[in-house]
Design an enzyme around this catalytic site. Structure first.
Site, PDB file in Angstrom:
ATOM      1  N   TRP A 355       0.840  -1.215   0.000  1.00 51.95           N
ATOM      2  CA  TRP A 355       0.000   0.000   0.000  1.00 51.95           C
ATOM      3  C   TRP A 355       0.867   1.255   0.000  1.00 51.95           C
ATOM      4  CZ3 TRP A 355      -1.409   3.307   4.537  1.00 51.95           C
ATOM      5  CH2 TRP A 355      -0.562   3.113   5.630  1.00 51.95           C
ATOM      6  N   ASP A 356       2.156   1.100   0.260  1.00 50.71           N
ATOM      7  CA  ASP A 356       3.087   2.229   0.248  1.00 50.71           C
ATOM      8  C   ASP A 356       2.946   3.043  -1.038  1.00 50.71           C
ATOM      9  OD1 ASP A 356       3.917   0.168   1.957  1.00 50.71           O
ATOM     10  OD2 ASP A 356       6.018   0.747   1.857  1.00 50.71           O
ATOM     11  N   GLU A 486       1.297  -1.920  13.006  1.00 51.76           N
ATOM     12  CA  GLU A 486       1.398  -3.384  13.045  1.00 51.76           C
ATOM     13  C   GLU A 486       1.767  -3.913  14.424  1.00 51.76           C
ATOM     14  OE1 GLU A 486       4.144  -4.193   9.879  1.00 51.76           O
ATOM     15  OE2 GLU A 486       2.578  -4.097   8.350  1.00 51.76           O
ATOM     16  N   LYS A 598       3.659   1.744  16.127  1.00 56.97           N
ATOM     17  CA  LYS A 598       4.778   1.609  15.187  1.00 56.97           C
ATOM     18  C   LYS A 598       4.828   2.785  14.213  1.00 56.97           C
ATOM     19  CE  LYS A 598       6.578  -1.570  11.685  1.00 56.97           C
ATOM     20  NZ  LYS A 598       6.255  -2.649  10.758  1.00 56.97           N
TER      21      LYS A 598
HETATM   22  C1  BGC Z   1       5.086  -1.156   7.500  1.00 56.73           C
HETATM   23  C2  BGC Z   1       4.005  -1.291   6.446  1.00 56.73           C
HETATM   24  C3  BGC Z   1       4.660  -1.177   5.081  1.00 56.73           C
HETATM   25  C4  BGC Z   1       5.788  -2.185   4.929  1.00 56.73           C
HETATM   26  C5  BGC Z   1       6.550  -2.010   3.639  1.00 56.73           C
HETATM   27  C6  BGC Z   1       6.163  -2.216   7.273  1.00 56.73           C
HETATM   28  O1  BGC Z   1       7.184  -2.059   8.202  1.00 56.73           O
HETATM   29  O2  BGC Z   1       4.534  -1.341   8.792  1.00 56.73           O
HETATM   30  O3  BGC Z   1       3.052  -0.264   6.598  1.00 56.73           O
HETATM   31  O4  BGC Z   1       3.706  -1.387   4.099  1.00 56.73           O
HETATM   32  O5  BGC Z   1       6.720  -2.017   5.978  1.00 56.73           O
HETATM   33  O6  BGC Z   1       7.150  -0.751   3.570  1.00 56.73           O
END
Ligand code: BGC
Length: 760
Positions: A355-356, A486, A598
């Site tokens: 989703w980034d 997360e 986080k």
């Molecule tokens: C983040 C996610 C992100 C992923 C990839 C994770 O550490 O919590 O939001 O999509 O990294 O960048």
């Protein structure tokens, strides 16, 4: 945190060899051109710490997932964009001793990423164990002007005595990934050859059957006179070598020009023809001319996308580094490609899409490139819609509901950490938000009516089936989710998820209405295609009107999820340094129970939907969540920087900017060796343009609400908006606006309506 990169406005410089940080430097000095890219590995043999990595966009391997207890719904594989044919390799012997910097006395070492011209340059003097002193310089580029090709030039001089030099330039196909769940080799050998003074190698990925063909031409010279070379071929290793004796002052050089083409774009026979044609093109001109073309291509890019900062070299270097690395990862011509969180700079996160892209990268591409590029990012998801519907069906949803994967390569879910992230259904919301963002920015409704609305309907169907009615609350609730934070899994009523779910329904209904008003025939065709029933719209409205949001009514704080306030409320400031980052120092159990966040979660929602909330509400929530956020995702500080800017907290905004901008250069999180945080680099750009300069699009009008950090004299950037190219410079007590197009634009600048006329 490390501090060995020399501050410079246009260059990233490692001065003096830092073998202990070599893998960090290999990430930082990575180069690419959107089609392919590479860590800054040495050309010659190196027995010290190194992670070899050459990657081709979209060429992946479905590595079987490793898991203890297999559960229904678990992704079969984790897609990895894999280390591919090594084309830079040089095996060098001086008086019979192998040149290996781990075994030499190294002096005057410099590694430099010249961002203005798109070059990786390395130079050093080395004394081998046999006493021979040599001077080496290498220049390497991934051509931005011809994206399937790359080249390098490597020169050697002996300094203190006559010596014999043996140099073998090779292509190697039998390469491995450090990250391989079952220690597998991912490639099968197809063929190799050494004809017509060219080397070639064809390899095929196991399971996915991507064929990759490399064609390489070498030019060996001594004092600019061509040298005869001897080819040799042993399966996955083909080479050409020369053996000569050199005097001090002689300049030996080898130039390598490579073409890498894949079966993603060509049939098997076309691969051969295209490889040869590519090589012909880049061999028809000198290395200096290649460099010139590279400089022109990067110059064009910088003319449109640079951010200039005066009086703060660290900040200037950092923003250019972020912009440079982002563009090296994705240039946007191909809607089948996307932006992996580590791009072409490492193996972790395997080059796959998160989703980034929608939440962080789309705004950068919208404002700095023609709108076709951001549109391609949206089309990527449109092309995966059927897979997203299948994905939702696997989880028990029906009637055309779509759940996009948390991690994907080809539309299928393929996450290695699925148990943590499969409930991050908020990703569906970001994909819908990107459609809105694109339409809001470009004014291009045609995308929504031709593609976007179909995606929106499928996403809305998902939300409508994912909610359930709570008799106790007399509201709809969304249970068992993971928000962007997360560090909490399987929570109920994550405020951000509920908010974005409801917003998706609203935006979909509004878009349906707009199409009904403008072209009801087209709407009917779409309704027929997706078997849309009017009752669905009624149900969506009911959900929007009766969705539950966890809120602490006394304080007005939006609660991250049900029960958030039951947690022991401590602040990050109370955490001893030695306990951070908590993801490395604490048990997972302790992390899940703690109130620490986080990354932006409620605040992510306030960033997306700021227009729906008054400043006081945003401030209250920012003041509550900011001190509880540990920013252990690189995606976090930029959102905080934007909100801090909006709230007038300039010192904090600047602090967050530096943290996101120099995250990799200074290796803040001690993980740069795994690769760069490419997607968060777009967040760095956002921190300046949406944060400090407060750029927004409201009612089809570009607006700015600016401030400038105290230590800067000025900062300036370029944006493209609906056919207008605008240069914006913010000084301490003044500003400058230059309209570089031929059409006038009306904007709002610090609350005032201004008309900016073309300069030409
Ligand atoms: C983040 C996610 C992100 C992923 C990839 C994770 O550490 O919590 O939001 O999509 O990294 O960048």
């Amino acid at each position: 945190m490390k501090n060995y990169i020399v501050h410079d406005e246009w260059n990233i410089i490692e001065e003096g060899f830092q073998p202990a940080y070599n893998e960090v430097s290999e990430s930082i000095f990575s180069i690419g051109n959107g089609r392919m890219g590479q860590r800054a590995n040495f050309e010659e043999d190196y027995s010290g710490k190194s992670l070899p990595g050459s990657y081709l966009a979209g060429v992946y391997y479905p590595d079987k997932t490793r898991v203890g207890w297999w559960k229904n719904g678990y992704p079969e594989y984790f897609a990895k964009v894999i280390n591919a044919i090594n084309w830079i390799g040089l095996h060098i012997e001086v008086n019979g001793e192998v040149l290996d910097l781990a075994k030499c006395d190294v002096h005057s070492f410099q590694r430099k990423l010249d961002m203005k011209h798109g070059l990786l340059i390395r130079s050093f003097d080395a004394r081998l164990q046999n006493g021979v002193e040599i001077r080496v310089k290498s220049t390497r580029m991934f051509h931005l002007f011809q994206s399937e090709t790359a080249s390098l030039k490597y020169t050697i001089q002996v300094l203190n005595q006559k010596a014999s030099l043996q140099v073998e330039s090779y292509l190697e196909g039998d390469v491995v990934n450090r990250d391989s769940n079952y220690d597998e080799h991912f490639w099968n050998f197809i063929s190799s050859g050494t004809s017509d003074s060219q080397l070639n190698m064809t390899m095929k990925t196991k399971k996915t059957d991507f064929i990759v063909r490399a064609d390489l031409v070498n030019n060996f010279t001594l004092n600019n006179k061509a040298l005869e070379s001897r080819p040799s071929k042993e399966g996955t290793y083909v080479s050409e070598s020369v053996a000569i004796s050199v005097e001090p002052g002689d300049i030996f050089s080898v130039e390598k020009r490579v073409s890498m083409v894949t079966s993603q774009n060509y049939s098997e026979t076309e691969l051969v023809v295209t490889g040869k044609a590519n090589i012909e093109k880049i061999s028809a001109i000198t290395f200096d001319e290649l460099q010139h073309n590279q400089a022109l291509a990067w110059g064009n890019f910088w003319n449109e996308s640079d951010i200039e900062i005066t009086a703060d070299v660290a900040a200037q270097q950092a923003i250019r580094f972020n912009i440079f690395q982002l563009y090296q990862t994705y240039t946007g011509e191909d809607s089948r490609l996307n932006i992996g969180p580590k791009g072409f700079t490492g193996e972790k996160y395997g080059g796959v899409t998160y989703w980034d892209t929608e939440a962080y990268c789309v705004p950068f591409y919208l404002a700095t490139q023609p709108s076709a590029i951001a549109r391609n990012l949206l089309l990527y998801r449109y092309q995966h819609l059927d897979k997203a519907i299948e994905n939702a069906a696997k989880l028990g949803f029906s009637k055309g509901a779509a759940l996009y994967p948390m991690v994907t390569m080809n539309g299928e879910e393929c996450h290695n950490e699925w148990e943590i992230t499969f409930e991050e259904i908020h990703r569906n919301g970001a994909i819908a938000f990107a459609i809105y963002n694109y339409q809001r920015y470009t004014g291009d409704w045609s995308y929504v009516e031709n593609y976007g609305l179909e995606v929106l309907i499928a996403i809305s169907r998902f939300w409508a089936q994912r909610v359930n009615w709570s008799a106790e609350k007399d509201k709809y609730v969304i249970l068992g989710v993971t928000g962007p934070n997360e560090y909490e899994n399987n929570v109920n009523n994550n405020w951000y998820t509920n908010t974005i779910a409801s917003w998706c329904l609203k935006y979909t209904l509004e878009s349906i209405q707009t199409l009904k008003d403008s072209d009801h025939i087209k709407l009917n065709v779409l309704f027929e295609k997706v078997a849309f029933k009017q009752e669905e719209a009624v149900a969506w409205q009911h959900i929007m009107d009766h969705l539950y949001y966890p809120i602490d009514t006394e304080s007005g704080i939006f609660l991250q999820q049900d029960g958030y306030l039951d947690k022991e409320q401590v602040l990050v400031a109370d955490l001893p340094d030695k306990e951070r980052p908590i993801n490395q120092k604490w048990s997972w159990d302790r992390i899940l129970r703690s109130c620490f966040i986080k990354q932006a979660d409620v605040l992510q929602g306030l960033y997306f939907f700021e227009d729906q909330y008054d400043l006081d509400t945003i401030r209250k929530n920012y003041d509550f969540y900011e001190p509880r956020t540990v920013h252990e995702s690189s995606l976090s500080p930029c959102v905080h920087a934007i909100l801090a800017s909006k709230l007038g907290n300039e010192a904090k905004a600047y602090e967050f900017y530096l943290r996101t901008a120099r995250l990799d250069l200074d290796d803040y999180n001690n993980d740069t060796e795994d690769g760069l945080h490419i997607t968060s680099m777009a967040g760095t750009w956002m921190s300046i343009v949406e944060g400090f300069a407060g750029m927004r699009v409201k009612n089809n009008t570009l607006s700015f609400q600016t401030f400038i950090p105290k230590t800067w004299d000025s900062y300036a950037f370029h944006v493209q908006f609906r056919g207008v190219k605008l240069f914006v410079k913010i000084k301490q007590h003044d500003f400058e606006l230059i309209n570089k197009s031929n059409q006038e634009i009306n904007i709002i600048f610090n609350g005032e309506a201004i008309s900016v006329k073309p300069t030409a």
